[in-house]
Scaffold this active site. Structure first.
Site, short mmCIF file in Angstrom:
data_model
loop_
_atom_site.label_atom_id
_atom_site.label_comp_id
_atom_site.label_asym_id
_atom_site.label_seq_id
_atom_site.Cartn_x
_atom_site.Cartn_y
_atom_site.Cartn_z
CD GLU A 28 -2.83 -0.99 2.47
OE1 GLU A 28 -2.65 -0.15 3.23
OE2 GLU A 28 -3.76 -1.77 2.77
CG ASP A 48 -0.89 11.95 -6.48
OD1 ASP A 48 -1.21 10.73 -6.54
OD2 ASP A 48 -0.84 12.39 -5.20
CG ASN A 49 3.14 17.61 -8.04
OD1 ASN A 49 2.21 17.63 -8.61
ND2 ASN A 49 3.82 18.36 -7.22
NE ARG A 59 13.76 17.28 -11.07
CZ ARG A 59 12.97 17.67 -12.06
NH1 ARG A 59 12.05 18.75 -12.06
NH2 ARG A 59 13.15 17.23 -13.35
CG HIS A 62 12.01 23.95 -4.97
ND1 HIS A 62 11.85 23.32 -6.01
CD2 HIS A 62 13.19 24.82 -5.36
CE1 HIS A 62 12.91 23.40 -7.05
NE2 HIS A 62 13.72 24.41 -6.54
CE LYS A 72 6.45 20.27 -1.48
NZ LYS A 72 7.81 20.96 -1.71
CG HIS A 119 11.21 18.20 -0.70
ND1 HIS A 119 10.74 17.97 -1.90
CD2 HIS A 119 11.90 17.07 -0.06
CE1 HIS A 119 10.96 16.58 -1.96
NE2 HIS A 119 11.51 16.21 -1.05
CE1 TYR A 132 7.42 15.88 -6.50
CE2 TYR A 132 6.15 17.36 -5.24
CZ TYR A 132 6.99 17.18 -6.34
OH TYR A 132 7.35 18.32 -6.96
CE LYS A 169 11.48 27.20 -9.89
NZ LYS A 169 10.41 26.68 -9.72
CG ASP A 170 16.03 24.87 -8.60
OD1 ASP A 170 15.01 25.81 -8.25
OD2 ASP A 170 16.03 23.51 -8.32
C1 LIG Z 1 6.10 22.05 -8.75
C2 LIG Z 1 5.34 22.18 -9.96
C3 LIG Z 1 5.55 22.86 -11.23
N1 LIG Z 1 4.88 22.96 -12.18
C4 LIG Z 1 5.42 23.48 -13.61
C5 LIG Z 1 6.24 24.83 -13.24
C6 LIG Z 1 7.25 24.33 -14.23
O1 LIG Z 1 6.92 25.08 -15.76
C7 LIG Z 1 7.42 22.89 -14.26
C8 LIG Z 1 8.59 22.49 -13.58
O2 LIG Z 1 8.40 23.06 -12.30
P1 LIG Z 1 9.90 23.18 -11.44
O3 LIG Z 1 11.02 23.36 -12.16
O4 LIG Z 1 9.61 24.10 -10.26
O5 LIG Z 1 9.96 21.75 -10.78
P2 LIG Z 1 10.97 21.12 -9.73
O6 LIG Z 1 12.19 21.83 -9.68
O7 LIG Z 1 10.86 19.69 -9.84
O8 LIG Z 1 10.17 21.79 -8.36
C9 LIG Z 1 9.67 20.78 -7.44
O9 LIG Z 1 11.04 20.37 -6.85
C10 LIG Z 1 10.89 20.06 -5.32
C11 LIG Z 1 11.62 18.77 -5.08
C12 LIG Z 1 9.50 20.07 -4.48
O10 LIG Z 1 9.71 19.63 -3.65
C13 LIG Z 1 8.65 20.79 -5.07
O11 LIG Z 1 7.34 20.17 -5.20
C14 LIG Z 1 8.69 21.74 -6.59
O12 LIG Z 1 9.20 22.85 -6.35
O13 LIG Z 1 6.45 22.58 -13.74
C15 LIG Z 1 3.44 22.61 -12.09
O14 LIG Z 1 2.75 23.03 -13.05
N2 LIG Z 1 2.90 22.39 -11.01
C16 LIG Z 1 3.79 22.18 -9.86
O15 LIG Z 1 3.14 21.78 -8.69
#
Ligand SMILES: Cc1cn([C@H]2C[C@H](O)[C@@H](COP(=O)(O)OP(=O)(O)O[C@H]3O[C@H](C)C(=O)[C@H](O)[C@H]3O)O2)c(=O)[nH]c1=O
Length: 182
Positions: A28, A48-49, A59, A62, A72, A119, A132, A169-170
């Site tokens: 589960e 859910d992502n 990554r 954030h 999360k 995170h 997640y 971005k990061d």
């Molecule tokens: C987080 C998120 C992103 N997006 C879109 C926005 C951007 O166009 C694209 C990639 O987003 P990002 O570069 O922010 O993705 P990560 O770097 O994986 O961000 C995540 O990374 C760390 C590990 C985290 O814990 C957060 O959940 C989240 O910030 O997905 C969405 O449409 N919905 C969402 O919930």
């Protein structure tokens, strides 16, 4: 399932009970009632992502701020990551402290990261698929974070210098010393 609270209050490591037989395995991956009973936290998630990354990707760190803060429940479907949760809750006795946990498709381990935590994760395998649950929806305007290589937090992401793969971005995230929880 086995649940262990980390040194950061409200942040839990979850080890699901794996049922193995001659076909493979079953577990589960989430059970709201069991989650709430074991953690005392509301197990109502709304989003859910899933993301896929290659070796060396980091990554994070954030979070979403204010009313858009997200808890999360994170796990790995393929490969292996080092998952990091940093306590960024104003006034927390463990403010600025962090935990790092290896999550993999092998160990099926999960980490529950409460609201108010930064995170992130680093990918330790050739590729990794990260999945997640979030208890609040995405809100771009509420996004914040801290640079992954902050000199105060000193997180060892286990990625050799020069091999890190970071988003544009990061790369713009500010140091922990400048973090504003508002
Ligand atoms: C987080 C998120 C992103 N997006 C879109 C926005 C951007 O166009 C694209 C990639 O987003 P990002 O570069 O922010 O993705 P990560 O770097 O994986 O961000 C995540 O990374 C760390 C590990 C985290 O814990 C957060 O959940 C989240 O910030 O997905 C969405 O449409 N919905 C969402 O919930």
């Amino acid at each position: 399932m086995q649940v262990q609270e980390t040194k950061l209050k409200g942040c839990f490591i979850i080890e699901p009970q794996i049922f193995k037989d001659n076909r493979g395995y079953f577990f589960e991956s989430f059970n709201e009632q069991k989650f709430e009973a074991a953690t005392g936290h509301n197990g109502h998630f709304v989003q859910d992502n899933q993301s896929a990354s290659s070796y060396g990707v980091i990554r994070g760190l954030h979070l979403q701020k204010g009313e858009h803060a997200q808890a999360k429940l994170v796990r790995v479907l393929e490969g292996k990551v080092l998952d990091v949760a940093v306590d960024l809750r104003p006034g927390s006795p463990t403010y600025g402290e962090w935990v790092a946990v290896e999550l993999s498709a092998e160990n099926n381990r999960q980490l529950y990261v409460p609201r108010g935590f930064g995170h992130g994760f680093s990918v330790l395998s050739e590729t990794a698929v990260f999945a997640y649950k979030c208890d609040n929806g995405y809100n771009k305007e509420a996004e914040g974070g801290v640079q992954y290589n902050d000199p105060t937090l000193k997180i060892d992401w286990q990625i050799p210098a020069g091999k890190e793969v970071i988003s544009e971005k990061d790369a713009l995230l500010r140091p922990f010393s400048e973090f504003n929880p508002e």
